[in-house]
Scaffold this motif. Sequence first.
Motif, PDB file in Angstrom:
ATOM      1  N   ALA A 141     -24.235  51.689  18.126  1.00  0.00           N
ATOM      2  CA  ALA A 141     -24.478  50.841  19.301  1.00  0.00           C
ATOM      3  C   ALA A 141     -23.184  50.213  19.783  1.00  0.00           C
ATOM      4  CB  ALA A 141     -25.506  49.764  18.966  1.00  0.00           C
ATOM      5  N   HIS A 142     -22.389  49.711  18.845  1.00  0.00           N
ATOM      6  CA  HIS A 142     -21.144  49.055  19.220  1.00  0.00           C
ATOM      7  C   HIS A 142     -20.185  50.043  19.890  1.00  0.00           C
ATOM      8  CE1 HIS A 142     -17.868  46.178  19.063  1.00  0.00           C
ATOM      9  NE2 HIS A 142     -17.098  47.142  18.560  1.00  0.00           N
ATOM     10  N   VAL A 168     -18.202  50.319  23.584  1.00  0.00           N
ATOM     11  CA  VAL A 168     -16.733  50.380  23.660  1.00  0.00           C
ATOM     12  C   VAL A 168     -16.295  51.541  24.544  1.00  0.00           C
ATOM     13  CG1 VAL A 168     -14.640  50.870  22.330  1.00  0.00           C
ATOM     14  CG2 VAL A 168     -16.320  49.231  21.456  1.00  0.00           C
ATOM     15  N   PHE A 169     -16.845  52.706  24.302  1.00  0.00           N
ATOM     16  CA  PHE A 169     -16.428  53.879  25.069  1.00  0.00           C
ATOM     17  C   PHE A 169     -16.891  53.799  26.522  1.00  0.00           C
ATOM     18  CE2 PHE A 169     -16.523  55.992  20.741  1.00  0.00           C
ATOM     19  CZ  PHE A 169     -15.150  56.047  20.626  1.00  0.00           C
ATOM     20  N   GLN A 200     -20.941  45.288   8.224  1.00  0.00           N
ATOM     21  CA  GLN A 200     -22.012  44.347   8.534  1.00  0.00           C
ATOM     22  C   GLN A 200     -22.902  44.926   9.623  1.00  0.00           C
ATOM     23  OE1 GLN A 200     -22.710  41.297   6.845  1.00  0.00           O
ATOM     24  NE2 GLN A 200     -24.571  41.936   7.902  1.00  0.00           N
ATOM     25  N   THR A 201     -23.941  45.595   9.197  1.00  0.00           N
ATOM     26  CA  THR A 201     -24.911  46.254  10.073  1.00  0.00           C
ATOM     27  C   THR A 201     -26.295  46.088   9.440  1.00  0.00           C
ATOM     28  OG1 THR A 201     -24.768  48.372   8.917  1.00  0.00           O
ATOM     29  CG2 THR A 201     -23.198  48.005  10.740  1.00  0.00           C
ATOM     30  N   LEU A 205     -16.811  44.736   6.152  1.00  0.00           N
ATOM     31  CA  LEU A 205     -16.152  45.099   7.400  1.00  0.00           C
ATOM     32  C   LEU A 205     -17.054  44.741   8.569  1.00  0.00           C
ATOM     33  CD1 LEU A 205     -14.878  48.670   6.420  1.00  0.00           C
ATOM     34  CD2 LEU A 205     -13.495  46.605   6.580  1.00  0.00           C
ATOM     35  N   THR A 206     -16.459  44.597   9.731  1.00  0.00           N
ATOM     36  CA  THR A 206     -17.223  44.399  10.957  1.00  0.00           C
ATOM     37  C   THR A 206     -17.173  45.679  11.786  1.00  0.00           C
ATOM     38  OG1 THR A 206     -15.319  43.618  12.231  1.00  0.00           O
ATOM     39  CG2 THR A 206     -16.559  41.966  10.961  1.00  0.00           C
ATOM     40  N   VAL A 207     -18.061  45.755  12.758  1.00  0.00           N
ATOM     41  CA  VAL A 207     -18.022  46.920  13.647  1.00  0.00           C
ATOM     42  C   VAL A 207     -16.714  46.937  14.430  1.00  0.00           C
ATOM     43  CG1 VAL A 207     -20.504  47.277  13.821  1.00  0.00           C
ATOM     44  CG2 VAL A 207     -19.393  45.633  15.359  1.00  0.00           C
ATOM     45  N   GLU A 208     -16.124  45.763  14.650  1.00  0.00           N
ATOM     46  CA  GLU A 208     -14.819  45.705  15.323  1.00  0.00           C
ATOM     47  C   GLU A 208     -13.717  46.321  14.452  1.00  0.00           C
ATOM     48  OE1 GLU A 208     -17.515  42.924  17.252  1.00  0.00           O
ATOM     49  OE2 GLU A 208     -16.920  43.106  15.149  1.00  0.00           O
ATOM     50  N   ASP A 209     -13.818  46.156  13.137  1.00  0.00           N
ATOM     51  CA  ASP A 209     -12.860  46.808  12.239  1.00  0.00           C
ATOM     52  C   ASP A 209     -12.942  48.333  12.386  1.00  0.00           C
ATOM     53  OD1 ASP A 209     -11.909  44.423  11.031  1.00  0.00           O
ATOM     54  OD2 ASP A 209     -13.610  44.410   9.638  1.00  0.00           O
ATOM     55  N   VAL A 210     -14.159  48.835  12.448  1.00  0.00           N
ATOM     56  CA  VAL A 210     -14.346  50.277  12.623  1.00  0.00           C
ATOM     57  C   VAL A 210     -13.836  50.713  13.995  1.00  0.00           C
ATOM     58  CG1 VAL A 210     -16.028  52.154  12.683  1.00  0.00           C
ATOM     59  CG2 VAL A 210     -16.318  50.263  11.060  1.00  0.00           C
TER      60      VAL A 210
END
Length: 272
Positions: free
Chosen positions: A17-18, A22-23, A186-187, A209-214
């Motif tokens: 989802a994140h 972003v894309f 964190q999901t 980790l956060t989705v922002e890290d990924v």
Amino acid sequence: MTMSVLVLTGSASGIGAHMTGVFARRGDTVVATDVDLAALEKRAAEGAWGTNVRLARLDVREAAEWEAALDLAEREGGGLDVVMNIAGVLKPGWVPDLGPADVDFHLDVNVKGTVLGTRAAAARMIARGRGGHIVNIGSLASLAPVPGLSLYAASKFAVRGFTLAAAMELGRHDIAVTLVMPDAVQTPMLDLQVDHEEAAMTFSGPRALTVEDVERALLTEVLPKRPLEITLPLGRGMLARAANTAPAASRWLEPMLTKKGREAQERIKQGR
């Protein structure tokens, strides 16, 4: 910046989802897919993804549904540049308690889904003749044994083996295949493990980790540099690689990591 056409799985929640948002926000054409179409439509209706997203129900275990999703990408975007196999499942459980349905659940979604997606994307990228990039999401469990998550680890070990072999095959067609192996993110998949003592080792790191890290890893390392594989974060990745090189050493580390993980689980429960 050249815009791309991407197909993402697991877009109704978590990393999928994140990254869909972003894309889409950077101007790419995104085909966002998930087995739960209602959840996917609800996420899209929230408005954060904008207008560059096309939705498709995709059960990654079904070859015909893969073809339909890729047809949509080619029809709407004029081609296919990147496929990200993000969808995955996890159910904690000790080995004696595992049932046949648990085996199917992990191997069908995590392994078969990744294989079918890679296969379908590769065929179209080869036919188009312009290369491409397939990104498969593994886990540090692709490298290190995880007691209590044996089926998940088995599935992610398989994803790694398949990805590395596929990368060697497809490189001659200028198609990169990258394996991304993050620690716990964190999901919702992490949330469901908090109440399972079998999953204690998942919580043994300094932080989730956060989705922002990924996101940062995908945008700054994976897509521009097209590596064979990466681990996130570096320190835990090195520990996982050490466990992969010398599996017997994990027997010495396991009690310490499990203790740390259970303490973290208790803190999370108390903070609810």
